[in-house]
Design an enzyme around this catalytic site. Structure first.
Site, mmCIF file in Angstrom:
data_model
loop_
_atom_site.group_PDB
_atom_site.id
_atom_site.type_symbol
_atom_site.label_atom_id
_atom_site.label_comp_id
_atom_site.label_asym_id
_atom_site.label_seq_id
_atom_site.Cartn_x
_atom_site.Cartn_y
_atom_site.Cartn_z
ATOM 1 N N GLY A 268 1.067 -1.402 -0.088
ATOM 2 C CA GLY A 268 0.512 0.055 -0.129
ATOM 3 C C GLY A 268 0.883 1.749 -0.527
ATOM 4 O O GLY A 268 0.890 2.513 -1.040
ATOM 5 N N ALA A 269 1.747 1.273 0.528
ATOM 6 C CA ALA A 269 2.458 2.444 1.004
ATOM 7 C C ALA A 269 3.346 2.174 1.821
ATOM 8 O O ALA A 269 4.085 1.063 2.408
ATOM 9 C CB ALA A 269 2.048 3.562 1.469
ATOM 10 N N MET A 270 4.188 3.713 1.645
ATOM 11 C CA MET A 270 5.928 2.984 3.313
ATOM 12 C C MET A 270 6.003 4.286 3.771
ATOM 13 O O MET A 270 6.740 5.151 2.912
ATOM 14 C CB MET A 270 7.034 2.771 2.255
ATOM 15 C CG MET A 270 8.466 2.177 2.691
ATOM 16 S SD MET A 270 8.144 0.730 3.986
ATOM 17 C CE MET A 270 9.771 0.859 5.038
ATOM 18 N N GLU A 271 6.427 4.000 4.866
ATOM 19 C CA GLU A 271 7.224 5.298 5.977
ATOM 20 C C GLU A 271 7.972 5.997 6.017
ATOM 21 O O GLU A 271 8.823 6.522 6.829
ATOM 22 C CB GLU A 271 6.574 4.650 7.314
ATOM 23 C CG GLU A 271 7.084 4.005 7.833
ATOM 24 C CD GLU A 271 6.522 2.148 7.904
ATOM 25 O OE1 GLU A 271 6.425 1.753 6.447
ATOM 26 O OE2 GLU A 271 7.583 1.529 8.759
ATOM 27 N N ASN A 272 8.879 5.911 4.764
ATOM 28 C CA ASN A 272 10.117 6.311 4.975
ATOM 29 C C ASN A 272 10.321 7.579 5.283
ATOM 30 O O ASN A 272 9.450 8.538 5.066
ATOM 31 C CB ASN A 272 10.717 6.365 3.403
ATOM 32 C CG ASN A 272 10.596 5.009 2.270
ATOM 33 O OD1 ASN A 272 11.202 4.143 2.298
ATOM 34 N ND2 ASN A 272 9.876 5.563 1.509
ATOM 35 N N GLU A 305 0.439 5.769 7.810
ATOM 36 C CA GLU A 305 1.653 6.022 7.017
ATOM 37 C C GLU A 305 2.945 7.213 8.044
ATOM 38 O O GLU A 305 3.394 7.119 7.889
ATOM 39 C CB GLU A 305 2.557 6.016 5.548
ATOM 40 C CG GLU A 305 2.121 5.182 4.794
ATOM 41 C CD GLU A 305 2.461 3.633 5.172
ATOM 42 O OE1 GLU A 305 3.406 3.341 6.195
ATOM 43 O OE2 GLU A 305 1.707 2.929 4.968
ATOM 44 N N HIS A 308 3.907 5.758 11.857
ATOM 45 C CA HIS A 308 5.099 5.234 11.832
ATOM 46 C C HIS A 308 6.218 6.402 11.999
ATOM 47 O O HIS A 308 7.417 6.352 12.608
ATOM 48 C CB HIS A 308 5.155 4.976 10.228
ATOM 49 C CG HIS A 308 4.525 3.690 10.177
ATOM 50 N ND1 HIS A 308 4.850 2.196 11.883
ATOM 51 C CD2 HIS A 308 4.112 2.537 9.021
ATOM 52 C CE1 HIS A 308 4.385 1.406 10.394
ATOM 53 N NE2 HIS A 308 4.197 1.863 9.238
ATOM 54 N N GLU A 327 3.963 -1.452 13.016
ATOM 55 C CA GLU A 327 2.199 -2.217 12.299
ATOM 56 C C GLU A 327 1.649 -2.495 13.423
ATOM 57 O O GLU A 327 0.574 -2.150 12.939
ATOM 58 C CB GLU A 327 3.126 -3.624 11.476
ATOM 59 C CG GLU A 327 3.917 -3.829 10.371
ATOM 60 C CD GLU A 327 4.358 -2.219 9.644
ATOM 61 O OE1 GLU A 327 3.266 -1.273 10.278
ATOM 62 O OE2 GLU A 327 5.486 -1.709 9.086
HETATM 63 N N1 TRP Z 1 6.008 -1.091 6.214
HETATM 64 C C1 TRP Z 1 4.770 -0.804 5.211
HETATM 65 C C2 TRP Z 1 4.097 -0.013 6.060
HETATM 66 O O1 TRP Z 1 3.284 1.031 6.229
HETATM 67 C C3 TRP Z 1 4.832 -1.795 4.087
HETATM 68 C C4 TRP Z 1 5.248 -2.376 3.423
HETATM 69 C C5 TRP Z 1 5.535 -1.372 2.626
HETATM 70 C C6 TRP Z 1 5.972 -3.099 2.906
HETATM 71 N N2 TRP Z 1 6.505 -1.899 1.341
HETATM 72 C C7 TRP Z 1 6.686 -3.469 1.735
HETATM 73 C C8 TRP Z 1 6.877 -3.704 3.543
HETATM 74 C C9 TRP Z 1 7.795 -3.950 0.918
HETATM 75 C C10 TRP Z 1 7.596 -5.074 3.171
HETATM 76 C C11 TRP Z 1 8.105 -4.817 1.706
HETATM 77 O O2 TRP Z 1 3.008 -1.112 6.277
HETATM 78 ZN ZN ZN Z 2 2.949 -0.121 8.913
#
Ligand code: TRP
Ligand code: ZN
Length: 882
Positions: A268-272, A305, A308, A327
């Site tokens: 879905g998305a990533m919290e960089n 996100e 996070h 998570e």
């Molecule tokens: N950490 C992400 C979240 O908010 C999950 C996630 C996004 C992820 N891209 C990923 C986990 C790729 C593993 C691989 O939940």
């Molecule tokens: Zn997450």
């Protein structure tokens, strides 16, 4: 504790690194096929570490161009570059040293979407969990925290935008049509939070003033022309920032917060840190193209996100076994946020629906694992509903046991004590134990024991003693690797009500583990005694779903009907309806399988129609009440010897009878919920649409012609109504002229919008019945389909496998063979996506024998294939294991 392909990693083997990483300086020279990455890493040996220990760095699919030690070329005999590691020897005993690594990458050829890749001409990264090692050799584990400086050099015309984490330091021309930008992130972070984006994107900008008065610039980057579709995401972001200040006292910590939406993304998305990267599905919305569910998802994921930033980024995980630490907690936070923004009860009902259909199913099958696993072969396969959703429920139980004040104190202590650290579940739980002076040792079993506990309920009333006794017995099923279980601490909210639904005044008997409105079940079998109860009350148990358990309680139809009509807790009312409907549906499926006709239970029908007609109830709740347990829910209730065709037919028969008997009310409600005025995505309006469309679906079963749905399709002024009408047409009236015309119209209107075409794919992939596979096969040749894009694959193949029981579980096994072949193809390009699709076969053992044997054969062809990814290998082996 390093992940070797195919090897098992054990929590018990954790040990800190031998070297401490002090600083990271990265320089990227971007090129579609030959990107050069220079990484300057400053290390020193950890105090007390073996003075002879080599430095071992992770790597994957890297071309090593050069390696320097303190700026001098390193002698070849001092290092060894293998496929997965770079090992460097003869390093200083104590003083810091610098390693400079230059690697060459091919982002264009990166179809796994891990590391640095290209999506629609945009350079972007995905490093969680172990993607950074695909960029450079690195100690790629979450307990290695460092401060990063990042320089990006790229062709200026093609990449006007150069982004990374933290704050912008500066930029300038760089000769020959190139330019560069430098970024500095002052917050020490693990490599999985690194991000880089470059390309040509449009900007939507806003700002937020934090509680201490700092102004934060907010930027959302989307494809050119899509700026108008980012407004809702921006609004959700500002509401999230405000909510986290108000509810948890958490303030944002950089001058800038950026979100980039890309079209090729595995999740879905990533919290960089400071630079979230999103699947564009969870950013872009307008009434023409997004459903109410899309709006709700955008709000929830933007919040998730953002949250996070504290729960995950400021405090991160010591190792990947602790994934639920960020998570589970962050899902809990986004659930609470959405509950505050919308109807709390309706939100809770939706959460429990998905928890049961996804997590309970996972927990009951071969892929069951604890919220905190003790071993893994491929960490990507542990981003599961158990870690996320059950992890959230475990956090919720801590809040229930402690109460809101102590829970908040515990979290405050966690933030204060562990800010800037990489910690464990034990560190987290310890904070709550300390502030509440409670022993949470038994409670902690929730992190380590897999399987959904069942709680059997017996009640007894003694009129003479005026005592009411509730006796609970817990059992936790055996799960892979865990044959025996210990009793857990299960907090169950309850109410005792009288025949009018009023709370019965009762006092807890001395020594009963009753605290306020919570029963604390801690022993295998335990009685709870209430005093001063003259007449037998009705027990409403697990109110608000305070514990993620299965309640086994043979409550009378009258008691359930009473709760369904008169409980003050809306969740409990919905639960009572489910408790009536699910056994009735399961019994109907058995009746049908035995060749007999199905009759709807009159109490269930009357209860549903009474709620439908009750204007005092919010429409969103009435819509939830009308939506009967799914075919998957019924399958789980039956447990074994599953015949998906019988389940489908039984459920349809019951829906038809309710629809016919209630057709007048359905028609009236359908009319009453019609909208006047312009579309608005707010929760009350969405609730009215949900009820209107639930009525439309029942009316299809009542009037048995497609006219009403065709009209609804033609008159729709928003995507919720349009896609719901199309679903009724396609699922109930497949092959009719009306349906074909609507499908063609939809394609004509939205053919240029891939995200909307995903709905078109999913609706058609889930048309029930044996012909679904042919439909899916033919849709795969559609010009709108693209097997390289995860959203397309999930919409068409994923929905078919996970949400079309009769189509996917065709008795001849042809759909299993189809999925197996697709998985093998997809695995060559994108192992994570392939492994995820494969999980839809996890419940194969509960099917009736013919289907089960076809499913096994298909799984065995996957298992017998050469060159499987570690991801697919791990899942298929676990699914097949006896
Ligand atoms: N950490 C992400 C979240 O908010 C999950 C996630 C996004 C992820 N891209 C990923 C986990 C790729 C593993 C691989 O939940
Ligand atoms: Zn997450």
């Amino acid at each position: 504790m390093r992940t070797e392909a195919g090897q098992v990693v054990n929590l018990a083997d954790y040990r800190p690194t031998d070297f401490v990483l002090e600083r990271v300086d990265l320089t990227f020279e971007l090129d579609p096929t030959e990107t050069k990455v220079e990484a300057r890493l400053i290390f020193h040996r950890r105090e007390g570490a073996d003075t002879k220990a080599p430095l071992v760095l992770d790597g994957e699919d890297l071309v090593l161009v050069s390696l320097l030690f303190d700026q001098m070329e390193m002698e070849p005999e001092r290092y060894q570059a293998a496929a997965t590691h770079l090992t460097i020897r003869d390093l200083p005993e104590a003083e810091p040293f610098e390693i400079t690594i230059t690697t060459l990458l091919n982002p264009q050829a990166n179809t796994q979407l891990m590391g640095l890749y290209r999506s629609n001409g945009i350079y972007c990264t995905q490093c969680e969990a172990e993607g950074f090692r695909r960029i450079t050799y690195f100690p790629d584990r979450p307990d290695v925290l460092a401060v990063y400086t990042v320089n990006i050099i790229a062709d200026k015309a093609a990449n006007p935008l150069l982004l990374s984490n933290g704050n912008f330091l500066g930029g300038a021309g760089y000769g020959e049509g190139k330019h560069f930008a430098a970024w500095f992130d002052p917050h020490p972070k693990p490599s999985y939070l690194f991000a880089l984006v470059a390309g040509d994107l449009a900007l939507v900008e806003d700002s937020f003033t934090t509680m201490s008065g700092r102004e934060v610039t907010l930027k959302i980057y989307v494809e050119h022309g899509k700026q108008g579709n980012a407004a809702y995401a921006m609004d959700a972001l500002k509401r999230s920032m405000k909510w986290d200040e108000e509810v948890f006292g958490r303030e944002y910590d950089l001058d800038i917060f950026m979100i980039v939406a890309v079209s090729d993304f595995n999740f879905g998305a990533m919290e960089n840190k400071g630079l979230n990267i999103f699947n564009d599905k969870y950013i872009l919305a307008d009434p023409e193209t997004a459903t109410d569910q899309d709006y709700a998802n955008i709000e929830a994921i933007v919040a998730h996100e953002y949250f996070h930033n504290w729960t995950g980024n400021r405090i991160t995980c010591r190792d990947w076994f602790q994934l639920c630490l960020k998570e589970g907690l962050t899902v809990y936070r986004d659930h609470e946020f959405s509950a505050d923004q919308r109807s709390r009860a309706v939100k809770r009902i939706a959460e429990v629906r998905t928890l049961r259909s996804e997590q309970f199913a996972e927990d009951a099958g071969p892929l069951a694992h604890p919220v905190r696993p003790a071993a893994y072969r491929e960490i990507n396969n542990f981003y599961t509903t158990t870690v996320y959703e059950k992890g959230s429920e475990v956090t919720r139980m801590i809040a229930t046991i402690l109460g809101p004040q102590a829970f908040r104190q515990g979290l405050d202590l966690y933030f204060e004590r562990h800010d800037g650290q990489a910690v464990t579940v034990e560190d987290f739980v310890q904070c709550f134990a300390e502030v509440s002076a409670r022993d949470l040792a038994q409670f902690s079993l929730w992190y380590n024991q897999s399987g959904t506990p069942a709680v059997a309920v017996e009640t007894a009333h003694d009129a003479r003693k005026k005592q009411f006794t509730v006796t609970l017995t817990q059992t936790i099923p055996a799960t892979p690797g865990q044959p025996e279980k210990q009793p857990m601490h299960i907090p169950l909210r309850f109410a005792l009500i009288d025949a009018k639904g009023k709370l019965v005044a009762a006092s807890a008997s001395a020594g009963s583990a009753i605290e306020g409105d919570v029963l604390h079940l801690t022993r295998e079998r335990q009685s709870f005694v209430f005093e001063g109860v003259a007449k037998p009350p009705v027990l409403s148990l697990n109110r608000g779903f305070s514990a993620p358990v299965i309640i086994r309680f043979a409550q009378s139809g009258d008691a359930l009907a009473l709760i369904a009509r008169h409980e003050s807790d809306l969740f409990a009312r919905w639960q009572a309806l489910t408790d009536m409907a699910l056994p009735a549906l399961a019994a109907a499926a058995r009746t049908l399988a035995a060749g007999e006709a199905v009759q709807v239970d009159p109490v269930l029908k009357e209860s549903l129609l009474a709620i439908l007609a009750d204007d005092t109830l919010e429409p969103a709740f009435r819509a939830q009440a009308l939506s009967l347990p799914s075919e998957m829910d019924i399958a789980r209730e039956l447990g074994s010897d599953i015949d998906p065709d019988a389940i489908h037919a039984a459920r349809q028969a019951i829906i038809s009878q309710i629809a016919q008997d209630g057709s007048e009310i359905f028609l009236a409600v359908h009319k009453a919920m019609a909208e006047a005025g312009a579309y608005s995505p707010d929760a009350p309006s969405a609730g009215r649409r949900a009820l209107k469309n639930a009525a439309l679906s029942y009316l299809g079963h009542a009037i048995k012609t497609p006219q009403l749905a065709a009209e609804a399709y033609a008159n729709a002024n928003n995507m919720t109504d349009r896609s719901q009408a199309l679903t009724v047409l396609a699922h109930q009236f497949a092959g009719t002229n009306e349906t074909n015309a609507a499908l063609a119209d939809f394609e004509k209107r939205f053919g240029d919008n891939p995200l909307v075409m995903d709905k078109w794919f999913a609706i058609q992939a889930t048309v029930p019945g044996g012909t679904a596979l042919e439909r899916v096969r033919s849709l795969m040749t559609s010009p709108h389909f693209n097997s390289g894009n995860p959203n397309r694959v999930r919409a068409l193949i994923g929905s078919f496998a996970a949400a079309n029981p009769t189509g996917f579980h065709r008795a001849d096994g042809e759909s299993y063979r189809f999925l197996a072949a697709e998985i093998l193809e997809i695995d060559k390009r994108n192992p994570q996506l392939a492994a995820r699709l494969l999980t839809s076969m996890r419940s194969w053992r509960s099917l009736e024998t013919r289907r089960a044997s076809e499913a096994r054969k298909a799984l065995e062809t996957i298992a017998a294939s050469d060159g499987l990814s570690n991801d697919v290998r791990d899942i298929v082996d676990r699914i097949l294991k006896d």
